[in-house]
Write an enzyme that holds these catalytic residues in place. Structure first.
Site, PDB file in Angstrom:
ATOM      1  N   TYR A   1       4.030  -5.000  10.948  1.00 18.47           N
ATOM      2  CA  TYR A   1       3.161  -6.179  11.036  1.00 18.47           C
ATOM      3  C   TYR A   1       1.809  -5.903  10.374  1.00 18.47           C
ATOM      4  O   TYR A   1       1.325  -6.696   9.546  1.00 18.47           O
ATOM      5  CB  TYR A   1       2.960  -6.574  12.504  1.00 18.47           C
TER       6      TYR A   1
ATOM      7  N   ARG B   1     -10.209  -2.807  23.554  1.00 14.69           N
ATOM      8  CA  ARG B   1     -10.009  -3.920  22.634  1.00 14.69           C
ATOM      9  C   ARG B   1     -11.249  -4.801  22.577  1.00 14.69           C
ATOM     10  O   ARG B   1     -12.016  -4.905  23.526  1.00 14.69           O
ATOM     11  CB  ARG B   1      -8.810  -4.780  23.087  1.00 14.69           C
TER      12      ARG B   1
ATOM     13  N   ILE C   1       7.179 -21.286   5.294  1.00 13.21           N
ATOM     14  CA  ILE C   1       6.417 -20.753   4.156  1.00 13.21           C
ATOM     15  C   ILE C   1       7.310 -19.950   3.212  1.00 13.21           C
ATOM     16  O   ILE C   1       6.886 -19.598   2.115  1.00 13.21           O
ATOM     17  CB  ILE C   1       5.221 -19.892   4.622  1.00 13.21           C
TER      18      ILE C   1
ATOM     19  N   ASP D   1       0.840   0.723  18.828  1.00 11.67           N
ATOM     20  CA  ASP D   1      -0.428   0.294  19.423  1.00 11.67           C
ATOM     21  C   ASP D   1      -1.557   1.231  19.004  1.00 11.67           C
ATOM     22  O   ASP D   1      -1.392   2.454  19.025  1.00 11.67           O
ATOM     23  CB  ASP D   1      -0.329   0.294  20.958  1.00 11.67           C
TER      24      ASP D   1
END
Length: 309
Positions: A145, A213, A58, A273
């Site tokens: 990220y 989660r 990409i 995290d």
């Protein structure tokens, strides 16, 4: 017959999405650099009649411009994924996830693609005391990220506003299912736990295990992508199960499911995290998204794919 592109189509989510699109009669062009794809996965994709494999990145705009000619929908799954990896190499993550996404949008705009479905992430929320997490919460990314996914969302919004390119951003919550690599140093928690337990090794928990989660089965994510593409939905939508579980509880559940007598090992927590994640999926229900898979059933499906003695 509609023709679509799946960027990252040989990856975990992308390959499942490609398989379902092919079953539904779409002609699917898979764009992938195949850097993380197994030979088995590539061979499986090659066997499908209406799937074309295109090697590329990409980050290569001219390649995208040519590939997107005559395409109806683009499902943009390609990314350098995982929080820990982004902390180790933020520059490459920026080039792939931000510049790469901009390239996808430019090529889609220039080829009059009907819609781009962008794979975003619940990591954009960061740590928040507000649960469940709604799309209108202020984003607080804690890693490169997460930041790249937020930037991708902003680019999608801008391309819709300025150029009339229809875009929809799906914030995935902890996707799991058959076919995830348990051996990568960036492996997701469910395949990592199941792989170790299958080998009579205790699962390794980072931190105290009280982090929670919202785990979303792969088929629910696949259907969310296709529903979002075919609908008039634009903007940002959470894609989760709407239920959460602590990592300690998850480890217990997997050990019990696999009928082992093991105690988890705790190691230090990981940078970037978040403590808790739980999706409010009210908004996604407006385009008929409804998670079908319970965690117990999904775990059984993943566990059954392991053949360790």
């Amino acid at each position: 017959m509609k023709k679509v592109v799946v960027t990252g189509g040989a990856g975990f989510i992308g390959s499942h999405l490609t398989a379902e699109l092919a079953v539904q009669g779409y002609v699917v062009v898979v764009l992938d650099d195949f850097s993380t794809a197994s030979d088995e996965k590539i061979a499986s994709l090659r066997q499908k009649e209406n799937v074309e494999l295109a090697q590329g990145s990409i980050t290569d705009l001219p390649r995208l411009q040519k590939l997107f000619e005559g395409i109806d929908y683009v499902f943009h799954q390609a990314a350098m994924a995982r929080v820990p990896r982004s902390i180790e190499d933020p520059l490459t993550v920026n080039q792939v996830n931000i510049t790469g996404t901009l390239n996808v949008l430019l090529a889609a705009r220039d080829n009059s693609v009907k819609k781009v479905v962008f794979a975003s992430s619940s990591s954009v929320y960061g740590d928040t005391s507000v649960l469940p997490q709604r799309e209108d919460l202020i984003a607080n990314p804690l890693s490169p990220y997460a930041l790249t996914k937020l930037a991708g969302e902003y680019y999608c919004t801008i391309f819709t506003q300025l150029y009339g390119l229809s875009t929809v951003c799906l914030r995935y919550f902890n996707v799991y299912g058959p076919g995830q690599d348990p051996h990568s140093q960036y492996a997701m928690v469910i395949p990592a736990f199941i792989d170790r337990v299958a080998r009579n090794l205790p699962p390794v928990i980072h931190g105290d295990g009280e982090q929670s989660r919202d785990f979303t089965f792969i088929q629910d994510v696949v259907h969310a992508n296709i529903l979002a593409a075919k609908s008039t939905a634009e903007g940002i939508y959470n894609i989760g199960s709407g239920r959460s579980i602590t990592i300690n509880q998850l480890a217990e559940k997997i050990i019990k499911l696999m009928q082992k007598d093991l105690k988890p090992i705790h190691e230090k927590g990981r940078l970037g995290d978040v403590k808790h994640a739980l999706a409010d999926i009210t908004r996604a229900r407006t385009f008929d998204y409804e998670p079908k898979w319970k965690l117990e059933d999904g775990l059984k499906m993943v566990a059954s794919s392991y053949t360790h003695d």
